[in-house]
Scaffold this motif. Structure first.
Motif, PDB file in Angstrom:
ATOM      1  N   VAL A   7       0.838  -1.202   0.000  1.00 39.91           N
ATOM      2  CA  VAL A   7       0.000   0.000   0.000  1.00 39.91           C
ATOM      3  C   VAL A   7       0.874   1.253   0.000  1.00 39.91           C
ATOM      4  CG1 VAL A   7      -1.664   1.351   1.346  1.00 39.91           C
ATOM      5  CG2 VAL A   7      -1.949  -1.128   1.126  1.00 39.91           C
ATOM      6  N   ALA A   8       1.918   1.249   0.834  1.00 37.90           N
ATOM      7  CA  ALA A   8       2.810   2.402   0.933  1.00 37.90           C
ATOM      8  C   ALA A   8       3.490   2.683  -0.408  1.00 37.90           C
ATOM      9  CB  ALA A   8       3.850   2.161   2.020  1.00 37.90           C
ATOM     10  N   LYS A   9       3.961   1.631  -1.090  1.00 35.70           N
ATOM     11  CA  LYS A   9       4.632   1.817  -2.381  1.00 35.70           C
ATOM     12  C   LYS A   9       3.673   2.391  -3.414  1.00 35.70           C
ATOM     13  CE  LYS A   9       8.164  -1.786  -1.822  1.00 35.70           C
ATOM     14  NZ  LYS A   9       8.660  -3.110  -2.315  1.00 35.70           N
ATOM     15  N   LEU A  10       2.445   1.879  -3.457  1.00 32.19           N
ATOM     16  CA  LEU A  10       1.472   2.365  -4.425  1.00 32.19           C
ATOM     17  C   LEU A  10       1.104   3.824  -4.152  1.00 32.19           C
ATOM     18  CD1 LEU A  10      -0.365   1.798  -6.838  1.00 32.19           C
ATOM     19  CD2 LEU A  10      -2.098   0.951  -5.232  1.00 32.19           C
ATOM     20  N   ALA A  11       1.041   4.199  -2.890  1.00 29.22           N
ATOM     21  CA  ALA A  11       0.677   5.570  -2.518  1.00 29.22           C
ATOM     22  C   ALA A  11       1.860   6.523  -2.594  1.00 29.22           C
ATOM     23  CB  ALA A  11       0.088   5.587  -1.102  1.00 29.22           C
ATOM     24  N   GLY A  12       3.084   5.980  -2.730  1.00 33.85           N
ATOM     25  CA  GLY A  12       4.263   6.817  -2.800  1.00 33.85           C
ATOM     26  C   GLY A  12       4.663   7.416  -1.472  1.00 33.85           C
ATOM     27  N   THR A  17       4.288   6.146   7.278  1.00 38.80           N
ATOM     28  CA  THR A  17       3.210   7.084   6.926  1.00 38.80           C
ATOM     29  C   THR A  17       1.925   6.332   6.606  1.00 38.80           C
ATOM     30  OG1 THR A  17       4.775   8.735   6.101  1.00 38.80           O
ATOM     31  CG2 THR A  17       2.511   8.896   5.316  1.00 38.80           C
ATOM     32  N   ALA A  18       2.056   5.210   5.881  1.00 41.81           N
ATOM     33  CA  ALA A  18       0.875   4.395   5.557  1.00 41.81           C
ATOM     34  C   ALA A  18       0.232   3.861   6.831  1.00 41.81           C
ATOM     35  CB  ALA A  18       1.272   3.245   4.638  1.00 41.81           C
ATOM     36  N   ALA A  19       1.056   3.428   7.776  1.00 41.28           N
ATOM     37  CA  ALA A  19       0.514   2.914   9.045  1.00 41.28           C
ATOM     38  C   ALA A  19      -0.214   4.018   9.803  1.00 41.28           C
ATOM     39  CB  ALA A  19       1.650   2.345   9.890  1.00 41.28           C
ATOM     40  N   ARG A  20       0.330   5.234   9.735  1.00 43.97           N
ATOM     41  CA  ARG A  20      -0.275   6.355  10.450  1.00 43.97           C
ATOM     42  C   ARG A  20      -1.655   6.701   9.883  1.00 43.97           C
ATOM     43  NH1 ARG A  20       3.911   9.636  10.106  1.00 43.97           N
ATOM     44  NH2 ARG A  20       4.924   8.534  11.824  1.00 43.97           N
TER      45      ARG A  20
END
Length: 340
Positions: A7-12, A17-20
């Protein structure tokens, strides 16, 4: 199967940050949060909140214990609680006791095992409830809703039940009623009903009248008209009743109609709660209106601010309705010269 890193890679963004975005979304910029959520939805990713809770010892769920969801006063309160909790990033775990005090302990134990962050509950008797001591010993924040502790300082939010019923009885007295009774469900299952009876007694005694014993029904929401019928005849017939909740009052009005007793011409009926259904029926129900939505939101707010003691008393209102009117007196006194 996707994970947080994907998810983090796709969102850049970074994994942190993705966990937050799922733990503390308010800390992210709106555009960053929207990118992470869009990536999560595209990949079908759902964060494991339970695993996170076990790791961090921080729950994002509040427990709610209500007597019933059949009474709209509780469902309306619950809707406001859910909205207030959701806005703060919390969900709700809801259970009902069906007005059975013995169920309360089992429900509270289940809530503790589920590691809820706090609990809003309505119990049968706040001053004699063992579950409140259990919650205090466990260090779990809790707030009582509707209960009014008389001999303790548990945190609570409520209306002034005694004063509200005092005012409702006084309104009937002002209309000319003198033979007034209070109808309730099982009194041992509701400390609120006992306070309301005290308010009824206060008003009757202030008027120099005798307070009648409670007409106690087997159910909190279903009336048994046979308990009331004998009091409607004789030299001093009952002319008005106040019920401890609106569903009981609505049931009583229906039972009176089936028995051929017109409301309010022969029997005035007043409720307590102010649910919307009462205003929509014919005759419309006069009632003591509680601010259910405000009460629910206030209970969650007290949990969020970790209020540990004290009672917040919210205002009530007397709602007018067609189910209440002045008594229809029948003149029976003869003039002296008419006597034989």
């Amino acid at each position: 199967m996707s994970d947080l890193l994907t998810v983090a890679k796709l969102a850049g963004v970074s994994r942190a940050t993705a966990a937050r975005a799922f733990s503390d979304p308010h800390l992210l910029r709106r555009d960053t949060l929207e990118r992470v959520l869009a990536a999560s939805e595209q990949l079908g990713f759902r964060p494991n909140h339970i695993a996170r809770q076990l790791r961090t010892q921080h729950s994002t769920t509040f427990g709610v214990l209500l007597p019933s969801l059949l009474n709209p006063i509780f469902s309306c309160q619950l809707q406001a609680m859910e909205r207030q909790a959701r806005d703060a990033g919390y969900g709700l775990l809801v259970a009902t006791s069906d007005y059975q005090p013995e169920r309360e302990a089992a429900i509270v134990e289940h809530m503790l095992r589920q590691r809820v962050a706090g609990l809003v509950l309505t119990v049968a008797d706040a001053d004699n409830s063992a579950v409140l001591s259990t919650l205090q010993a466990a260090g779990l924040p809790f707030v009582l809703a509707h209960n009014v502790p008389q001999h303790s300082h548990w945190p609570a939010v409520c209306v002034d039940n005694r004063q509200a019923m005092r005012e409702a009885t006084a309104q009937l007295l002002a209309l000319g009623h003198r033979h007034i009774a209070m109808v309730a469900g099982p009194m041992l299952q509701s400390d609120r009903a006992r306070l309301r009876y005290q308010g009824y007694c206060d008003a009757m005694q202030h008027a120099g009248l005798t307070a009648l014993p409670v007409i106690e029904m087997a159910s909190h929401t279903q009336s048994d008209f046979t308990l009331l019928a004998p009091m409607l005849g004789g030299a001093t017939p009952l002319s008005a009743v106040i019920c401890t909740n609106d569903l009981l009052a609505i049931s009583l009005i229906g039972a009176a109609a089936r028995a051929g007793v017109p409301v309010p011409q022969q029997l005035a009926v007043m409720g307590f709660d102010g649910i919307a259904m009462g205003a929509q029926m014919a005759p419309s129900l006069a009632s003591v209106a509680q601010p259910a939505e405000r009460l629910g939101a206030c209970a969650i707010d007290m949990l969020l601010h970790n209020v540990s003691r004290g009672t917040r008393v919210l205002p009530h209102q007397l709602r007018s309705g067609e189910s209440v009117a002045a008594p229809a007196f029948i003149a029976t006194t003869r003039e002296p010269h008419d006597a034989a």
